[in-house]
Design a protein around this motif. Structure first.
Motif, short mmCIF file in Angstrom:
data_model
loop_
_atom_site.label_atom_id
_atom_site.label_comp_id
_atom_site.label_asym_id
_atom_site.label_seq_id
_atom_site.Cartn_x
_atom_site.Cartn_y
_atom_site.Cartn_z
N ARG A 213 0.81 -1.22 0.00
CA ARG A 213 0.00 0.00 0.00
C ARG A 213 0.84 1.27 0.00
NH1 ARG A 213 -5.57 -0.17 3.30
NH2 ARG A 213 -6.41 -2.04 2.35
N ILE A 214 1.99 1.25 0.68
CA ILE A 214 2.80 2.47 0.77
C ILE A 214 3.94 2.49 -0.26
CG2 ILE A 214 2.23 2.83 3.19
CD1 ILE A 214 5.06 1.86 3.90
N GLY A 215 4.05 1.43 -1.05
CA GLY A 215 5.05 1.41 -2.11
C GLY A 215 6.48 1.20 -1.64
N LYS A 216 6.64 0.50 -0.53
CA LYS A 216 7.98 0.18 -0.01
C LYS A 216 8.17 -1.32 -0.04
CE LYS A 216 9.00 4.39 1.18
NZ LYS A 216 10.11 5.13 0.62
N SER A 217 9.43 -1.75 0.12
CA SER A 217 9.70 -3.18 0.13
C SER A 217 9.25 -3.78 1.46
CB SER A 217 11.19 -3.45 -0.08
OG SER A 217 11.91 -3.07 1.08
N LEU A 218 8.99 -5.07 1.43
CA LEU A 218 8.60 -5.78 2.65
C LEU A 218 9.70 -5.65 3.69
CD1 LEU A 218 6.85 -7.61 4.37
CD2 LEU A 218 7.81 -9.56 3.13
N ARG A 219 10.95 -5.77 3.29
CA ARG A 219 12.06 -5.68 4.23
C ARG A 219 12.10 -4.32 4.92
NH1 ARG A 219 14.16 -7.13 8.21
NH2 ARG A 219 16.37 -6.84 8.50
N THR A 220 11.83 -3.26 4.19
CA THR A 220 11.82 -1.91 4.77
C THR A 220 10.75 -1.81 5.85
OG1 THR A 220 12.67 -0.92 2.76
CG2 THR A 220 11.47 0.54 4.26
N VAL A 221 9.56 -2.33 5.56
CA VAL A 221 8.46 -2.30 6.52
C VAL A 221 8.78 -3.18 7.72
CG1 VAL A 221 6.01 -2.84 6.85
CG2 VAL A 221 6.76 -1.69 4.77
N GLU A 222 9.41 -4.33 7.49
CA GLU A 222 9.81 -5.20 8.60
C GLU A 222 10.79 -4.51 9.53
OE1 GLU A 222 9.35 -9.63 6.58
OE2 GLU A 222 11.25 -8.58 6.42
N ARG A 223 11.77 -3.79 8.95
CA ARG A 223 12.73 -3.05 9.77
C ARG A 223 12.04 -1.97 10.60
NH1 ARG A 223 16.22 -3.44 5.29
NH2 ARG A 223 15.55 -1.41 4.54
N ALA A 224 11.13 -1.24 9.98
CA ALA A 224 10.42 -0.18 10.69
C ALA A 224 9.56 -0.76 11.80
CB ALA A 224 9.55 0.61 9.71
N ALA A 225 8.88 -1.87 11.53
CA ALA A 225 8.04 -2.52 12.55
C ALA A 225 8.90 -3.04 13.69
CB ALA A 225 7.24 -3.65 11.93
#
Length: 50
Positions: A13-25
């Motif tokens: 939805r936000i146009g980022k990679s899964l890995r980026t979202v995992e790091r942020a989470a």
């Protein structure tokens, strides 16, 4: 966004990679600002105010 979304759904939805979202989470979880409640398959993300 809905708490039922998976990290993969958020990434899409936000146009980022899964890995980026995992790091942020992961960072938010370490800070105590994000928590996953319930079973792995049917749980929800809860944003905590710190």
């Amino acid at each position: 966004m809905s708490p039922e979304l998976t990290l993969a759904d958020v990434a899409k939805r936000i146009g980022k990679s899964l890995r980026t979202v995992e790091r942020a989470a992961s960072k938010l979880k370490e800070e105590g600002r994000l928590e996953y409640q319930g079973p792995k398959k049917n749980g929800v993300w809860v944003v905590r105010e710190v």
